[in-house]
Design a protein around this motif. Structure first.
Motif, PDB file in Angstrom:
ATOM      1  N   GLU A  55      -6.334 -17.161 -32.159  1.00 51.13           N
ATOM      2  CA  GLU A  55      -6.710 -18.570 -32.289  1.00 51.13           C
ATOM      3  C   GLU A  55      -6.443 -19.086 -33.697  1.00 51.13           C
ATOM      4  OE1 GLU A  55      -7.812 -22.345 -31.519  1.00 51.13           O
ATOM      5  OE2 GLU A  55      -7.527 -20.781 -30.033  1.00 51.13           O
ATOM      6  N   LEU A  56      -6.791 -18.310 -34.711  1.00 49.57           N
ATOM      7  CA  LEU A  56      -6.576 -18.758 -36.080  1.00 49.57           C
ATOM      8  C   LEU A  56      -5.088 -18.859 -36.420  1.00 49.57           C
ATOM      9  CD1 LEU A  56      -9.418 -16.831 -37.954  1.00 49.57           C
ATOM     10  CD2 LEU A  56      -9.373 -19.249 -37.279  1.00 49.57           C
ATOM     11  N   THR A  58      -2.698 -19.377 -34.188  1.00 48.72           N
ATOM     12  CA  THR A  58      -2.233 -20.528 -33.400  1.00 48.72           C
ATOM     13  C   THR A  58      -2.525 -21.827 -34.141  1.00 48.72           C
ATOM     14  OG1 THR A  58      -2.508 -19.385 -31.289  1.00 48.72           O
ATOM     15  CG2 THR A  58      -2.522 -21.791 -31.228  1.00 48.72           C
ATOM     16  N   ASN A  59      -3.740 -21.950 -34.678  1.00 52.29           N
ATOM     17  CA  ASN A  59      -4.097 -23.162 -35.431  1.00 52.29           C
ATOM     18  C   ASN A  59      -3.202 -23.337 -36.648  1.00 52.29           C
ATOM     19  OD1 ASN A  59      -6.121 -23.779 -33.647  1.00 52.29           O
ATOM     20  ND2 ASN A  59      -7.799 -23.157 -34.982  1.00 52.29           N
ATOM     21  N   ARG A  62       0.199 -24.522 -35.439  1.00 49.90           N
ATOM     22  CA  ARG A  62       0.138 -25.909 -34.952  1.00 49.90           C
ATOM     23  C   ARG A  62      -0.062 -26.930 -36.060  1.00 49.90           C
ATOM     24  NH1 ARG A  62      -3.689 -25.285 -29.890  1.00 49.90           N
ATOM     25  NH2 ARG A  62      -2.104 -24.592 -28.420  1.00 49.90           N
ATOM     26  N   HIS A  63      -0.964 -26.622 -36.971  1.00 51.11           N
ATOM     27  CA  HIS A  63      -1.409 -27.642 -37.915  1.00 51.11           C
ATOM     28  C   HIS A  63      -0.889 -27.475 -39.345  1.00 51.11           C
ATOM     29  CE1 HIS A  63      -4.021 -28.990 -34.750  1.00 51.11           C
ATOM     30  NE2 HIS A  63      -4.585 -27.798 -34.669  1.00 51.11           N
ATOM     31  N   SER A 106     -13.930 -26.315 -28.703  1.00 58.60           N
ATOM     32  CA  SER A 106     -12.637 -26.214 -29.394  1.00 58.60           C
ATOM     33  C   SER A 106     -12.395 -24.756 -29.779  1.00 58.60           C
ATOM     34  CB  SER A 106     -12.629 -27.087 -30.649  1.00 58.60           C
ATOM     35  OG  SER A 106     -13.443 -26.502 -31.655  1.00 58.60           O
ATOM     36  N   GLY A 107     -11.155 -24.457 -30.117  1.00 62.21           N
ATOM     37  CA  GLY A 107     -10.821 -23.107 -30.530  1.00 62.21           C
ATOM     38  C   GLY A 107     -11.595 -22.660 -31.749  1.00 62.21           C
ATOM     39  N   LEU A 108     -11.757 -23.557 -32.716  1.00 61.33           N
ATOM     40  CA  LEU A 108     -12.480 -23.204 -33.931  1.00 61.33           C
ATOM     41  C   LEU A 108     -13.965 -22.965 -33.642  1.00 61.33           C
ATOM     42  CD1 LEU A 108     -11.852 -22.617 -36.826  1.00 61.33           C
ATOM     43  CD2 LEU A 108     -12.265 -25.010 -37.366  1.00 61.33           C
TER      44      LEU A 108
END
Length: 141
Positions: A55-56, A58-59, A62-63, A106-108
């Motif tokens: 997840e981290l 991926t974030n 993405r961002h 959310s993922g976070l």
């Protein structure tokens, strides 16, 4: 859980390009690092650790890819704890615990929730120049 990451003797660093394949590479490397430092893949913290690192990363892809062409994952292992950080050079620093209240589901928020349920810690550490950050997760093993 209060473990000083700096005091953890085992270290491993992975640097990957900020693209989709980074998620798979980071997840597979996390498995390898856990096994290498003596944590069995059936340990209750392993599944959550793999989800959290995925997840981290991926974030970050993405961002942060525009500001950060590479993502660094740092692993540390010490007595009773496994820690990892996902670092990028984007200046935005998410409020980890704010995600629980402002972005449930959310993922976070999931990262923070899973970390807390396992008795771990989650911290955002800014780069000295303020142009990047690392999200450190520490889990009991």
């Amino acid at each position: 859980m209060s473990v000083q990451v700096e005091a953890m003797p085992y270290r491993h660093v992975l640097v990957v390009p900020a693209m989709g394949s980074a998620v798979r590479i980071a997840r597979e490397t996390t498995e390898l690092v856990l096994v290498e430092c003596g944590v069995g893949l059936r340990h209750p913290s392993v599944g959550p650790a793999l989800l959290i690192v995925a997840e981290l990363v991926t974030n970050a892809v993405r961002h942060a890819a525009v500001s950060s062409p590479v993502i660094t994952v740092t692993y540390a292992r010490g007595p009773g704890a496994f820690a990892f950080a996902v670092h990028d050079r984007h200046p935005y620093q998410p409020a980890l615990f704010g995600a629980l209240g402002t972005a449930p589901g959310s993922g976070l928020a999931m990262v923070v929730e899973m970390t807390m349920e396992l008795g771990g810690t989650a911290v955002v550490r800014a780069d000295a120049d303020g142009r990047g950050k690392a999200i450190w997760i520490t889990l009991p093993v």
